[in-house]
Design a protein around this motif. Sequence first.
Motif, PDB file in Angstrom:
ATOM      1  N   THR A   9      54.852 -76.229 -12.193  1.00 29.62           N
ATOM      2  CA  THR A   9      53.486 -76.576 -12.388  1.00 29.62           C
ATOM      3  C   THR A   9      53.430 -78.276 -12.368  1.00 29.62           C
ATOM      4  N   GLY A  10      54.630 -78.644 -13.151  1.00 31.06           N
ATOM      5  CA  GLY A  10      54.619 -80.122 -13.456  1.00 31.06           C
ATOM      6  C   GLY A  10      54.810 -80.760 -12.170  1.00 31.06           C
ATOM      7  N   ASP A  11      55.539 -80.250 -11.280  1.00 31.72           N
ATOM      8  CA  ASP A  11      55.860 -80.975  -9.868  1.00 31.72           C
ATOM      9  C   ASP A  11      54.329 -81.083  -9.268  1.00 31.72           C
ATOM     10  N   GLU A  54      48.404 -66.797  -5.555  1.00 32.10           N
ATOM     11  CA  GLU A  54      48.905 -68.201  -5.884  1.00 32.10           C
ATOM     12  C   GLU A  54      50.377 -67.950  -5.979  1.00 32.10           C
ATOM     13  N   ARG A  55      51.059 -69.053  -5.677  1.00 36.62           N
ATOM     14  CA  ARG A  55      52.502 -69.059  -6.227  1.00 36.62           C
ATOM     15  C   ARG A  55      52.924 -69.846  -7.383  1.00 36.62           C
ATOM     16  N   GLU A  56      51.874 -70.506  -7.702  1.00 35.53           N
ATOM     17  CA  GLU A  56      51.836 -71.245  -9.255  1.00 35.53           C
ATOM     18  C   GLU A  56      50.557 -71.004  -9.876  1.00 35.53           C
ATOM     19  N   SER A  57      50.541 -71.907 -11.182  1.00 35.03           N
ATOM     20  CA  SER A  57      49.325 -71.749 -12.109  1.00 35.03           C
ATOM     21  C   SER A  57      48.379 -72.724 -11.707  1.00 35.03           C
ATOM     22  N   VAL A  58      48.739 -73.859 -10.820  1.00 40.88           N
ATOM     23  CA  VAL A  58      47.535 -74.794 -10.498  1.00 40.88           C
ATOM     24  C   VAL A  58      47.379 -74.830  -9.070  1.00 40.88           C
ATOM     25  N   VAL A  59      46.278 -75.218  -8.385  1.00 41.16           N
ATOM     26  CA  VAL A  59      46.051 -75.311  -6.987  1.00 41.16           C
ATOM     27  C   VAL A  59      45.582 -76.719  -7.096  1.00 41.16           C
ATOM     28  N   THR A  60      46.096 -77.384  -5.974  1.00 41.91           N
ATOM     29  CA  THR A  60      45.793 -78.921  -5.994  1.00 41.91           C
ATOM     30  C   THR A  60      45.313 -79.379  -4.587  1.00 41.91           C
ATOM     31  N   GLY A  61      44.392 -80.366  -4.430  1.00 41.61           N
ATOM     32  CA  GLY A  61      44.220 -80.845  -3.330  1.00 41.61           C
ATOM     33  C   GLY A  61      42.868 -81.927  -3.531  1.00 41.61           C
ATOM     34  N   LEU A 107      46.744 -79.766  -1.169  1.00 42.47           N
ATOM     35  CA  LEU A 107      48.007 -80.234  -0.965  1.00 42.47           C
ATOM     36  C   LEU A 107      49.464 -79.634  -0.911  1.00 42.47           C
ATOM     37  N   ALA A 108      49.991 -80.037   0.074  1.00 42.86           N
ATOM     38  CA  ALA A 108      51.494 -79.314   0.326  1.00 42.86           C
ATOM     39  C   ALA A 108      52.132 -79.267  -0.971  1.00 42.86           C
ATOM     40  N   ALA A 109      52.403 -78.121  -1.632  1.00 44.58           N
ATOM     41  CA  ALA A 109      53.226 -77.830  -2.972  1.00 44.58           C
ATOM     42  C   ALA A 109      54.580 -78.420  -2.621  1.00 44.58           C
ATOM     43  N   PRO A 110      54.915 -79.262  -3.642  1.00 38.94           N
ATOM     44  CA  PRO A 110      56.548 -79.802  -3.605  1.00 38.94           C
ATOM     45  C   PRO A 110      57.174 -78.826  -4.328  1.00 38.94           C
ATOM     46  N   GLU A 111      57.513 -77.755  -3.833  1.00 32.12           N
ATOM     47  CA  GLU A 111      58.420 -76.553  -4.452  1.00 32.12           C
ATOM     48  C   GLU A 111      59.682 -76.704  -4.569  1.00 32.12           C
ATOM     49  N   ARG A 112      60.310 -76.941  -5.737  1.00 31.03           N
ATOM     50  CA  ARG A 112      61.657 -76.966  -5.969  1.00 31.03           C
ATOM     51  C   ARG A 112      62.540 -75.604  -5.557  1.00 31.03           C
ATOM     52  N   GLU A 113      63.912 -75.796  -5.344  1.00 32.87           N
ATOM     53  CA  GLU A 113      64.669 -74.458  -5.378  1.00 32.87           C
ATOM     54  C   GLU A 113      64.954 -74.078  -6.615  1.00 32.87           C
ATOM     55  N   ARG A 132      65.971 -71.550 -10.112  1.00 33.60           N
ATOM     56  CA  ARG A 132      67.104 -70.629 -10.444  1.00 33.60           C
ATOM     57  C   ARG A 132      66.648 -69.369 -10.930  1.00 33.60           C
ATOM     58  N   PRO A 133      67.290 -68.362 -10.430  1.00 32.70           N
ATOM     59  CA  PRO A 133      66.950 -66.835 -11.137  1.00 32.70           C
ATOM     60  C   PRO A 133      66.494 -66.823 -12.516  1.00 32.70           C
ATOM     61  N   ASP A 134      65.213 -66.403 -12.632  1.00 35.72           N
ATOM     62  CA  ASP A 134      64.838 -66.410 -14.006  1.00 35.72           C
ATOM     63  C   ASP A 134      64.754 -67.577 -14.898  1.00 35.72           C
ATOM     64  N   GLY A 135      64.529 -68.624 -14.031  1.00 41.15           N
ATOM     65  CA  GLY A 135      64.326 -69.933 -14.679  1.00 41.15           C
ATOM     66  C   GLY A 135      65.455 -70.446 -15.434  1.00 41.15           C
ATOM     67  N   PRO A 136      65.170 -71.552 -15.971  1.00 40.02           N
ATOM     68  CA  PRO A 136      66.065 -72.513 -16.777  1.00 40.02           C
ATOM     69  C   PRO A 136      66.723 -71.680 -17.879  1.00 40.02           C
ATOM     70  N   LEU A 137      66.094 -70.724 -18.592  1.00 38.75           N
ATOM     71  CA  LEU A 137      66.606 -69.786 -19.634  1.00 38.75           C
ATOM     72  C   LEU A 137      67.093 -68.640 -19.407  1.00 38.75           C
ATOM     73  N   GLY A 138      67.296 -68.243 -18.107  1.00 39.93           N
ATOM     74  CA  GLY A 138      67.499 -67.000 -17.593  1.00 39.93           C
ATOM     75  C   GLY A 138      67.014 -65.847 -18.729  1.00 39.93           C
ATOM     76  N   TRP A 139      65.577 -65.977 -18.556  1.00 40.32           N
ATOM     77  CA  TRP A 139      64.734 -65.210 -19.295  1.00 40.32           C
ATOM     78  C   TRP A 139      64.677 -63.885 -18.628  1.00 40.32           C
ATOM     79  N   ASP A 140      64.892 -62.698 -19.075  1.00 37.94           N
ATOM     80  CA  ASP A 140      65.161 -61.443 -18.395  1.00 37.94           C
ATOM     81  C   ASP A 140      63.759 -60.908 -17.934  1.00 37.94           C
ATOM     82  N   GLY A 141      63.532 -60.753 -16.659  1.00 35.97           N
ATOM     83  CA  GLY A 141      62.147 -60.343 -16.248  1.00 35.97           C
ATOM     84  C   GLY A 141      61.266 -61.365 -15.919  1.00 35.97           C
ATOM     85  N   TYR A 142      61.444 -62.598 -15.979  1.00 36.59           N
ATOM     86  CA  TYR A 142      60.932 -63.799 -15.507  1.00 36.59           C
ATOM     87  C   TYR A 142      60.322 -63.733 -14.161  1.00 36.59           C
ATOM     88  N   ASP A 143      61.312 -63.577 -13.371  1.00 38.41           N
ATOM     89  CA  ASP A 143      61.061 -63.459 -11.918  1.00 38.41           C
ATOM     90  C   ASP A 143      60.162 -62.397 -11.661  1.00 38.41           C
TER      91      ASP A 143
END
Length: 449
Positions: free
Chosen positions: A88-90, A54-61, A23-29, A31-42
Amino acid sequence: MTTRLSARAAIASVADPGSFAELAAPERESRPDGPLGWDGYDDSRARAAARTGERESVVTGTARVGGRETALISFEFGFLGGSLGERTGDRLEAAYAHARAHRLPLLSLIATGGSRMQEGMPALTQLQRVARQSALTRAAGLPQIAVLRDPTTGGGWATLGAGADIVLALPGAQVGFAGSRVRPADADPAAYTAEGQYAAGHVDAVVPAGDLARTVGDWLRLLGSPHAGPADAPAALADVPPPATGWEAVRQARHPERPRALAYLDAYFDLRLPLSGDRAGGTDPGMLCGFGLRAGRAVAYAAQCGTATRPAGYRTAARVIRLADRLGVPVLTLIDTPGAANDAAAEHAGAGAAIADTFAALASATVPVTTLLIGEGGSGGALALAAPGNTWVTPDSYFSVIAPELAAAILKRPADQAAATADQLRLRPQDLVDLGVARGIVPAKPPTP
């Protein structure tokens, strides 16, 4: 280990060759380092992507599994421990929605360590999204099958795993709400395994990796088969005449060589898959439950095995009856019990509530239910599985408000009056028909040529 396959290798292990379409991934735009600004997350995400592809932790299809088109979710544990974040939730939400839109069963191949710490509470709230999607899919009458790989912990176990209709697990997989680094130091490690969860009634079957594709395919074949109309009552397996007296009926039903539930199920079904456990910490080997194919039609079953039925047995039967009702599958129940277990452990485990829940599951079922009394019918513990208006009896069975020995004791009669009391109770198969409790006595199965 076979339980540590990549997401795509796990898909390949069950899907028909060449049938998977992602399935096509519904990737959202993001934010840098996620919602918490966790240093090094990106950077962590980038390394995970490079390592796994992979671009995420699940593959769907979607894929054909055993020839059946199926919606698929597969976790990539190599991507940040298969953790659930907003993206992942998306993907999970889109997979559930696709299953409903195309009326497909949903198969989840789970390997996750839980929610993604680097995204904080927004990651944890993805469990609410998954729970909502699972509930919508359940309401749509579509089956959800989970395969627990290694590990299946945290919110992934508490939503996609434990929330599925049918829960299969690979041998040796770590399964539990608490992961290995957060559980108590003195905890029994066996409780956090596929085998431990099966013993506790939370997993339906532990399936060797080599058998997984066939088992999942059989489930999809079974649940995708026609299932309109009531199940027919099985033929009697003992060719004996109806008993002349009440006590003879009791003796025939209690005979150690009388055919039991397992023999009836084997004779009735062409394919049979078990469901195990009450999802509340208990199992009862004296209650066999599951789904089967009868002449190409799906039928759910709950069968007593001649022992005193324990609370876990009633809860498992109620679970299967409700699942069958939601999927539109008719139900067959086989009654054979001297009565409900009445020891202190059974009372502590909620015998009364479990029996009441079984009565309620049968009373509220919208699918047809067929019952066959194949042996002892001991009081309310047996009646809880009886279909009002569609209960049949074998010639070597009896049904009574109470066992004749106990009736004699309550009436303060000598023990040798139990036989006479049995006659007064009118518990023979033909008496049950005359009283309107049973529709009829089923004939014996013709001998195989």
